[in-house]
Scaffold this motif. Structure first.
Motif, PDB file in Angstrom:
ATOM      1  N   GLY A 171     -91.832 -18.530  27.916  1.00 20.45           N
ATOM      2  CA  GLY A 171     -91.358 -18.605  29.294  1.00 20.45           C
ATOM      3  C   GLY A 171     -91.582 -17.350  30.127  1.00 20.45           C
ATOM      4  N   LEU A 172     -91.942 -16.231  29.516  1.00 23.14           N
ATOM      5  CA  LEU A 172     -92.319 -15.011  30.251  1.00 23.14           C
ATOM      6  C   LEU A 172     -93.753 -14.668  29.865  1.00 23.14           C
ATOM      7  CD1 LEU A 172     -89.165 -12.730  29.700  1.00 23.14           C
ATOM      8  CD2 LEU A 172     -89.625 -14.282  31.624  1.00 23.14           C
ATOM      9  N   GLU A 173     -94.497 -14.030  30.780  1.00 21.27           N
ATOM     10  CA  GLU A 173     -95.897 -13.718  30.539  1.00 21.27           C
ATOM     11  C   GLU A 173     -96.063 -12.701  29.408  1.00 21.27           C
ATOM     12  OE1 GLU A 173     -94.173 -13.105  33.196  1.00 21.27           O
ATOM     13  OE2 GLU A 173     -94.934 -14.213  34.926  1.00 21.27           O
ATOM     14  N   SER A 174     -97.299 -12.635  28.884  1.00 19.60           N
ATOM     15  CA  SER A 174     -97.594 -11.787  27.733  1.00 19.60           C
ATOM     16  C   SER A 174     -97.330 -10.295  28.002  1.00 19.60           C
ATOM     17  CB  SER A 174     -99.070 -11.951  27.354  1.00 19.60           C
ATOM     18  OG  SER A 174     -99.906 -11.531  28.414  1.00 19.60           O
ATOM     19  N   THR A 175     -97.078  -9.573  26.923  1.00 22.68           N
ATOM     20  CA  THR A 175     -97.029  -8.109  26.953  1.00 22.68           C
ATOM     21  C   THR A 175     -98.441  -7.592  27.235  1.00 22.68           C
ATOM     22  OG1 THR A 175     -95.361  -8.210  25.205  1.00 22.68           O
ATOM     23  CG2 THR A 175     -96.406  -6.066  25.593  1.00 22.68           C
ATOM     24  N   VAL A 176     -98.576  -6.690  28.215  1.00 23.04           N
ATOM     25  CA  VAL A 176     -99.894  -6.101  28.506  1.00 23.04           C
ATOM     26  C   VAL A 176     -99.905  -4.645  28.033  1.00 23.04           C
ATOM     27  CG1 VAL A 176    -101.563  -5.492  30.308  1.00 23.04           C
ATOM     28  CG2 VAL A 176    -100.224  -7.614  30.517  1.00 23.04           C
ATOM     29  N   ALA A 300     -79.379  -8.331  31.239  1.00 23.35           N
ATOM     30  CA  ALA A 300     -79.631  -8.433  29.799  1.00 23.35           C
ATOM     31  C   ALA A 300     -79.720  -7.016  29.242  1.00 23.35           C
ATOM     32  CB  ALA A 300     -80.934  -9.179  29.553  1.00 23.35           C
ATOM     33  N   PRO A 301     -79.433  -6.829  27.958  1.00 24.06           N
ATOM     34  CA  PRO A 301     -79.570  -5.491  27.362  1.00 24.06           C
ATOM     35  C   PRO A 301     -81.014  -5.018  27.425  1.00 24.06           C
ATOM     36  CG  PRO A 301     -79.104  -7.149  25.667  1.00 24.06           C
ATOM     37  CD  PRO A 301     -78.990  -7.840  26.991  1.00 24.06           C
ATOM     38  N   GLY A 306     -85.033  -8.376  26.007  1.00 29.28           N
ATOM     39  CA  GLY A 306     -84.233  -8.069  27.197  1.00 29.28           C
ATOM     40  C   GLY A 306     -84.985  -7.178  28.172  1.00 29.28           C
ATOM     41  N   ARG A 307     -85.872  -6.331  27.641  1.00 28.88           N
ATOM     42  CA  ARG A 307     -86.645  -5.439  28.509  1.00 28.88           C
ATOM     43  C   ARG A 307     -87.592  -6.250  29.400  1.00 28.88           C
ATOM     44  NH1 ARG A 307     -87.735  -2.028  24.784  1.00 28.88           N
ATOM     45  NH2 ARG A 307     -86.360  -0.307  25.223  1.00 28.88           N
ATOM     46  N   ALA A 308     -88.221  -7.272  28.826  1.00 27.73           N
ATOM     47  CA  ALA A 308     -89.118  -8.128  29.607  1.00 27.73           C
ATOM     48  C   ALA A 308     -88.327  -8.920  30.649  1.00 27.73           C
ATOM     49  CB  ALA A 308     -89.872  -9.082  28.684  1.00 27.73           C
ATOM     50  N   LEU A 309     -87.195  -9.429  30.232  1.00 26.33           N
ATOM     51  CA  LEU A 309     -86.343 -10.202  31.148  1.00 26.33           C
ATOM     52  C   LEU A 309     -85.893  -9.340  32.325  1.00 26.33           C
ATOM     53  CD1 LEU A 309     -85.196 -13.057  31.193  1.00 26.33           C
ATOM     54  CD2 LEU A 309     -83.392 -12.285  29.660  1.00 26.33           C
ATOM     55  N   MET A 310     -85.438  -8.110  32.034  1.00 28.54           N
ATOM     56  CA  MET A 310     -84.968  -7.222  33.105  1.00 28.54           C
ATOM     57  C   MET A 310     -86.121  -6.800  34.024  1.00 28.54           C
ATOM     58  SD  MET A 310     -81.777  -7.081  33.147  1.00 28.54           S
ATOM     59  CE  MET A 310     -81.494  -5.726  34.279  1.00 28.54           C
ATOM     60  N   ASP A 311     -87.320  -6.662  33.470  1.00 26.98           N
ATOM     61  CA  ASP A 311     -88.494  -6.355  34.287  1.00 26.98           C
ATOM     62  C   ASP A 311     -88.721  -7.477  35.315  1.00 26.98           C
ATOM     63  OD1 ASP A 311     -91.271  -5.018  34.728  1.00 26.98           O
ATOM     64  OD2 ASP A 311     -91.769  -7.097  34.213  1.00 26.98           O
ATOM     65  N   ARG A 312     -88.690  -8.738  34.854  1.00 29.28           N
ATOM     66  CA  ARG A 312     -88.932  -9.858  35.783  1.00 29.28           C
ATOM     67  C   ARG A 312     -87.802  -9.985  36.790  1.00 29.28           C
ATOM     68  NH1 ARG A 312     -92.106  -8.949  32.080  1.00 29.28           N
ATOM     69  NH2 ARG A 312     -93.674 -10.457  31.365  1.00 29.28           N
TER      70      ARG A 312
END
Ligand code: TXA
Ligand code: MG
Length: 319
Positions: A171-176, A300-301, A306-312
């Motif tokens: 559900g979130l885009e890939s790690t770049v 999110a923590p 959680g880091r990806a979620l908080m980025d979006r």
């Protein structure tokens, strides 16, 4: 243009071989594919999405195809990450080979490469028989599509084909990860976490949007993932009070139930971070359809997914 809907990867791949666009499912979000070796086909992606030409595309390969099909060389970090995490939700930035049109990379000397870990995507890519340039299959600026219905609502009538699959698992885009710099730099956090990459490459660094490196990933300059509604990031305890104060229609998504759930017109409680990630963009789209003005999203923590979620969430809440 008439858009063909199909569940057959071979039918969708025939459009790509014919220089047309086909959207396809992956484990992260749906992609909008074109033949990466054909400049006319690649131009169609920018037109259909109304994507700024300075935002480069990721090239997708079938499993087993050497990354050197599209990369001029493989830096050591890319070799390690490829070995450990591919196929999977990871994109590696490497020096671009000249057989790939510069338009794919918006003129950069580098190229992003990803091998999706998804059976339908893999059948599709194999049948295309060519590297496939594919951004997320949304209109530029909208949330990435996690269902074929979301692709349809943004792009039906503008692209040749939509390959219908299941809802995206991640559900979130890939790690770049930029592997052209030393030490390598995470440009966009995703489901392959900083912690997991750190285990393979202890020196890895992560870009936070405030520093210079943000400019390395041109796409990160643009407003992203945004619903029409305003996005506000909150602790759950705050959120109900905020919504109650406001006379507008409000939505809420998070891990914990807010104090006054009845204050929200739409609400989604997620039982895990994984579910929060999987549901976020679809929730944004449902809020827009319901005419919601403000979406409260629980923090999110800042670790793991959680880091990806908080980025979006951070990008969606920018004004
Ligand atoms: O999970 C994903 O990566 C999905 C699926 C479809 O594979 N694709 C995706 O593509 O999210 P897109 O175009 O929405 O995001 C690509 C990101 C952008 O932030 C872009 O700037 C960055 O990758 N990027 C692509 N090529 C790059 C390059 N050569 N140098 C730096 N950043 C690059
Ligand atoms: Mg995108």
């Amino acid at each position: 243009m008439n858009t063909l809907f199909t569940r057959d990867p071979l039918v969708a791949a025939a459009f790509v071989r014919d220089a047309q666009l086909a959207a396809f499912p992956t484990e992260t979000v749906y992609g909008l594919g074109a033949d990466a070796r054909n400049e006319c086909a690649v131009r169609r992606i920018f037109e259909a999405k109304e994507r700024p030409p300075d935002n480069p595309l990721i090239i997708h390969l079938a499993a087993g195809v050497p990354l050197t099909e599209v990369a001029a060389e493989m830096p050591e970090a890319a070799r390690l990450l490829h070995e450990r995490f591919m196929p999977g939700p990871l994109t590696l930035i490497m020096p671009r080979r000249e057989n790939i049109t510069a338009m794919v990379s918006s003129g950069l000397p580098t190229v992003g490469v990803r091998v999706p870990n998804h059976p339908v995507a893999q059948s599709f890519l194999k049948a295309c028989g060519t590297p496939v340039a594919a951004p997320s299959a949304n209109r530029s600026g909208r949330p990435s599509p996690t269902t074929w219905q979301a692709v349809s609502s943004d792009l039906a009538g503008r692209i040749a084909c939509i390959l219908q699959g299941e809802d995206a698992q991640i559900g979130l885009e890939s790690t770049v990860v930029d592997c052209t710099v030393n030490p390598p730099l995470i440009l966009r956090p995703g489901a392959i976490t900083l912690e997991a990459i750190h285990n393979v490459i202890p020196e890895v660094r992560i870009d936070d949007a405030s520093n210079d490196a943000a400019k390395k990933s041109p796409g990160m300059r643009h407003r992203h993932y945004a619903p029409r509604a305003r996005v506000v990031v909150v602790d759950s305890a705050d959120s109900s009070g905020l919504a109650a104060e406001s006379s507008r229609r409000a939505g809420y998504i998070g891990l914990q139930r807010p104090q006054a759930p009845e204050a929200f017109a739409l609400i989604e409680i997620c039982s895990s971070l994984e579910m929060y990630a999987r549901r976020l963009f679809d929730f944004f789209r449902r809020c827009d359809e319901a005419g919601i003005d403000v979406i409260y999203c629980q923090k999110a923590p800042l670790a793991g997914l959680g880091r990806a979620l908080m980025d979006r969430l951070g990008r969606a809440s920018e004004v």
